[in-house]
Design a protein around this motif. Sequence first.
Motif, mmCIF file in Angstrom:
data_model
loop_
_atom_site.group_PDB
_atom_site.id
_atom_site.type_symbol
_atom_site.label_atom_id
_atom_site.label_comp_id
_atom_site.label_asym_id
_atom_site.label_seq_id
_atom_site.Cartn_x
_atom_site.Cartn_y
_atom_site.Cartn_z
ATOM 1 N N PHE A 248 -7.565 -11.521 4.933
ATOM 2 C CA PHE A 248 -7.256 -10.107 4.769
ATOM 3 C C PHE A 248 -5.754 -9.890 4.673
ATOM 4 N N THR A 249 -4.988 -10.635 5.448
ATOM 5 C CA THR A 249 -3.532 -10.507 5.388
ATOM 6 C C THR A 249 -3.013 -10.866 4.004
ATOM 7 N N GLN A 250 -3.523 -11.957 3.434
ATOM 8 C CA GLN A 250 -3.097 -12.352 2.097
ATOM 9 C C GLN A 250 -3.505 -11.318 1.056
ATOM 10 N N LEU A 251 -4.678 -10.719 1.242
ATOM 11 C CA LEU A 251 -5.148 -9.716 0.290
ATOM 12 C C LEU A 251 -4.259 -8.475 0.306
ATOM 13 N N VAL A 252 -3.895 -8.038 1.509
ATOM 14 C CA VAL A 252 -3.069 -6.827 1.607
ATOM 15 C C VAL A 252 -1.652 -7.096 1.140
ATOM 16 N N GLU A 253 -1.049 -8.176 1.607
ATOM 17 C CA GLU A 253 0.343 -8.446 1.263
ATOM 18 C C GLU A 253 0.479 -8.862 -0.204
ATOM 19 N N GLY A 254 -0.629 -9.341 -0.821
ATOM 20 C CA GLY A 254 -0.570 -9.687 -2.237
ATOM 21 C C GLY A 254 -0.470 -8.479 -3.126
ATOM 22 N N ARG A 255 -0.770 -7.310 -2.621
ATOM 23 C CA ARG A 255 -0.700 -6.080 -3.414
ATOM 24 C C ARG A 255 0.537 -5.246 -3.068
ATOM 25 N N ARG A 256 1.477 -5.846 -2.447
ATOM 26 C CA ARG A 256 2.673 -5.093 -2.068
ATOM 27 C C ARG A 256 3.455 -4.618 -3.275
ATOM 28 N N ASP A 257 3.465 -5.417 -4.336
ATOM 29 C CA ASP A 257 4.269 -5.085 -5.508
ATOM 30 C C ASP A 257 3.471 -4.379 -6.600
#
Length: 258
Positions: A248-257
């Motif tokens: 979940f952390t990777q999913l959220v932080e992957g959409r930061r940009d």
Amino acid sequence: MDALRRGPPLLRGSHPEPRHGGAGAGDPLRPRRCNPHPHRGEPHARPRPHRLRRSGSYPGRRPPLRTRNPHPAPRRGELTVRHEQPDRILDTYVQILVESGVRQATIEAVARRCGLSKAGLLHHFGSRAGLDAALLARLRDLVERDVVSMRDAPEGAVHYYLATSLDSESELERMVVAATRLAHSGSTDAGAVLRWARDRWFDVMVAHLGHPLLARLAILAGDGVSYHNDISDEHGDRFISPDDLDAFTQLVEGRRDT
């Protein structure tokens, strides 16, 4: 008549002897005086005892007055006991709130589990409202410290918030659950503190992700993890695992940009 009133004259030598020796003994014509040294010349007289010699005092001089210290030094362990007793009472109150709810967390129940009388408990907190206020004050302090740790976490704010929400045995999570119990029972103060804590975590999440919507999603995910722990049994139902937190952390932080 005056002679009859005075009685017969005393003959020389018929006057009773004075009790003390010295001048005037056996002489009725000389006035009797108290012997200034009664112990001299009398084998049965005992001298007056002198005062005990103390430091800085001598016989015949009054010893210095000793006044009571208005702030005496506490006995060994006294300060520790004074600080630990309210903490122990508050820990017990939180434990009953988490395990049994508000209705069971009465003053009598808390005092009974602490081994105190009701009066002994009220000596520290005064009332049930005093317990609630102490609980919320401790929650505020824990949240402030957690915000600093969340901001400085090397794994990032998202993973830190989710992982700490999964730790149901931490002091902060137990305090959040206890405050939630109070808020559900109608405590407006508890609800206000919980909203304040949510906003503090949200500010750190926005600063980390740079996106308010993603920050809200991460906060709601952490609250869902906490709710999952609240309804799980003591063995856990494995609805969520630490691996899920990483994904979940990777999913959220992957959409930061995006």
